[in-house]
Design an enzyme around this catalytic site. Sequence first.
Site, mmCIF file in Angstrom:
data_model
loop_
_atom_site.group_PDB
_atom_site.id
_atom_site.type_symbol
_atom_site.label_atom_id
_atom_site.label_comp_id
_atom_site.label_asym_id
_atom_site.label_seq_id
_atom_site.Cartn_x
_atom_site.Cartn_y
_atom_site.Cartn_z
ATOM 1 N N THR A 129 40.885 52.591 69.320
ATOM 2 C CA THR A 129 40.217 51.804 70.357
ATOM 3 C C THR A 129 39.135 50.886 69.779
ATOM 4 O O THR A 129 38.557 51.192 68.718
ATOM 5 C CB THR A 129 39.573 52.765 71.384
ATOM 6 O OG1 THR A 129 38.602 52.064 72.161
ATOM 7 C CG2 THR A 129 38.846 53.922 70.719
ATOM 8 N N TYR A 172 33.910 60.211 73.207
ATOM 9 C CA TYR A 172 35.225 59.546 73.125
ATOM 10 C C TYR A 172 35.282 58.637 71.895
ATOM 11 O O TYR A 172 36.244 58.675 71.129
ATOM 12 C CB TYR A 172 35.479 58.741 74.407
ATOM 13 C CG TYR A 172 36.745 57.899 74.374
ATOM 14 C CD1 TYR A 172 37.999 58.468 74.595
ATOM 15 C CD2 TYR A 172 36.685 56.524 74.119
ATOM 16 C CE1 TYR A 172 39.153 57.691 74.561
ATOM 17 C CE2 TYR A 172 37.833 55.741 74.083
ATOM 18 C CZ TYR A 172 39.066 56.328 74.311
ATOM 19 O OH TYR A 172 40.207 55.559 74.270
HETATM 20 N N1 NAD Z 1 45.078 51.428 78.007
HETATM 21 C C1 NAD Z 1 44.098 50.909 77.276
HETATM 22 O O1 NAD Z 1 43.496 49.909 77.666
HETATM 23 C C2 NAD Z 1 43.746 51.522 75.941
HETATM 24 C C3 NAD Z 1 42.774 50.888 75.143
HETATM 25 C C4 NAD Z 1 42.431 51.450 73.912
HETATM 26 C C5 NAD Z 1 43.070 52.600 73.468
HETATM 27 N N2 NAD Z 1 44.003 53.199 74.265
HETATM 28 C C6 NAD Z 1 44.664 54.416 73.762
HETATM 29 O O2 NAD Z 1 46.071 54.254 73.946
HETATM 30 C C7 NAD Z 1 46.660 55.520 74.242
HETATM 31 C C8 NAD Z 1 47.498 55.418 75.498
HETATM 32 O O3 NAD Z 1 46.670 55.014 76.567
HETATM 33 P P1 NAD Z 1 47.218 54.854 78.055
HETATM 34 O O4 NAD Z 1 46.461 53.744 78.678
HETATM 35 O O5 NAD Z 1 48.703 54.822 78.049
HETATM 36 O O6 NAD Z 1 46.670 56.207 78.702
HETATM 37 P P2 NAD Z 1 47.397 57.215 79.711
HETATM 38 O O7 NAD Z 1 46.331 58.145 80.198
HETATM 39 O O8 NAD Z 1 48.205 56.483 80.718
HETATM 40 O O9 NAD Z 1 48.392 58.000 78.739
HETATM 41 C C9 NAD Z 1 47.989 59.105 77.970
HETATM 42 C C10 NAD Z 1 49.024 60.194 78.175
HETATM 43 O O10 NAD Z 1 48.631 61.325 77.372
HETATM 44 C C11 NAD Z 1 48.900 62.476 78.135
HETATM 45 N N3 NAD Z 1 48.021 63.556 77.640
HETATM 46 C C12 NAD Z 1 46.686 63.684 77.824
HETATM 47 N N4 NAD Z 1 46.249 64.809 77.236
HETATM 48 C C13 NAD Z 1 47.329 65.396 76.672
HETATM 49 C C14 NAD Z 1 47.521 66.584 75.931
HETATM 50 N N5 NAD Z 1 46.496 67.417 75.684
HETATM 51 N N6 NAD Z 1 48.768 66.891 75.502
HETATM 52 C C15 NAD Z 1 49.819 66.062 75.775
HETATM 53 N N7 NAD Z 1 49.700 64.933 76.482
HETATM 54 C C16 NAD Z 1 48.471 64.592 76.922
HETATM 55 C C17 NAD Z 1 48.592 62.115 79.575
HETATM 56 O O11 NAD Z 1 49.248 62.952 80.507
HETATM 57 C C18 NAD Z 1 49.126 60.674 79.625
HETATM 58 O O12 NAD Z 1 50.471 60.656 80.052
HETATM 59 C C19 NAD Z 1 45.516 56.514 74.323
HETATM 60 O O13 NAD Z 1 45.426 57.161 73.065
HETATM 61 C C20 NAD Z 1 44.293 55.652 74.537
HETATM 62 O O14 NAD Z 1 43.107 56.246 74.020
HETATM 63 C C21 NAD Z 1 44.358 52.683 75.489
#
Ligand code: NAD
Length: 351
Positions: A129, A172
């Site tokens: 991130t 985080y």
């Molecule tokens: N969406 C953004 O803008 C953004 C920006 C920067 C970084 N990220 C990173 O990208 C990745 C995906 O983000 P996203 O927006 O798709 O989030 P999201 O919350 O939609 O997806 C994350 C998934 O991980 C699953 N999860 C959570 N804890 C878990 C565990 N203990 N075991 C197994 N599964 C678990 C959740 O059920 C969810 O389906 C994350 O690592 C997030 O930190 C996202």
Amino acid sequence: MSAPRRHLLITGGAGFVGTNLASRLVQDGRRVLVLDNLARPGVERNLRWLKANSGARLSTQIADVRDRAALREAVRGAEAVFHLAAQVAVTTSLEAPLADFAVNLQATVMLLEELRRLRRPVPLLYTSTNKVYGALPDVPLARIGDRWESEDRRLREHGISERQPLDFSTPYGCSKGGADQYVLDYARHFGLPTIVFRMSCIYGPHQHGTEDQGWVAHFLLRALAGEPVTVYGDGAQVRDVLHVTDLVDAMLRTHEDAERLAGTPFNVGGGPRNTLSLLELLRKIEELEGEAPEVGFAKERAGDQRWYVSDTSRLNRATGWKPVTDVREGVESLHDWLVGSRPRALAARAR
Ligand SMILES: NC(=O)c1ccc[n+]([C@@H]2O[C@H](COP(=O)([O-])OP(=O)(O)OC[C@H]3O[C@@H](n4cnc5c(N)ncnc54)[C@H](O)[C@@H]3O)[C@@H](O)[C@H]2O)c1
């Protein structure tokens, strides 16, 4: 369910980014294993949609990334891993730092250890991130209309590059940043072909945006439901936003070339041409819906960056990638998608 042979593993594959990535890989004829514990509210609908649209190429493992045996089973026969599963909200990490640490950092190191046990090293792409660069207090800013802008011309034109010093802030930021560094170090010391994406704001279909994460979808969903929106801070915070189809394209390009790119962090976002402040999004929503949602203001959140724009030139030089979805068109298409799935999306929020 036992893992299929020669699959691509997506941890967190039922989430927003994971669903878009899995769907694209299946369309490309690849076998995909989604590992997810469905911790995020709403993602079970993503999984139902994926299953309905993917056929036999999609397998699922409902499991927690903190479960080492589950990780071992999932990586057996994997050709590559996209590690997306995470506790994704800064707010939640401030309430429960230990849980955040266990999911984001400890489980990532366990996954790396499981990959190290394999006879043949397989690529791992980690979704880090922009928060690893902290609140960027040294970037001089000026308020111009509805947005903060960098006063430094080079930053304004190019954005923040990977040369920006790391400055972890909030649990985080620390857990994701720690995992980011471990992932890179496993390339350096154990020869794993690992890559890190330091992502700015991603938006698009299948995003279950909440007040805690995913603000573009969250604001749109609130407006469609006729509910008020709370803006933390003055609303002039600026982010570069990237449509998820562009992100998936970047993921596939780097994954195909993982040996060459091993050990490299890339800043990934919409870049200086695709920036948006919260207030500007609210105005755009007013344009789309004919009226603005009711807005309340609250105190700025811990660790919030007033201005963050990604410099994606390293990724461009390495792979030729560039974002193609313009922010205005992208927001309009997400709006249309949410309107199309409105009854389901709104019913799910009401639960
Ligand atoms: N969406 C953004 O803008 C953004 C920006 C920067 C970084 N990220 C990173 O990208 C990745 C995906 O983000 P996203 O927006 O798709 O989030 P999201 O919350 O939609 O997806 C994350 C998934 O991980 C699953 N999860 C959570 N804890 C878990 C565990 N203990 N075991 C197994 N599964 C678990 C959740 O059920 C969810 O389906 C994350 O690592 C997030 O930190 C996202």
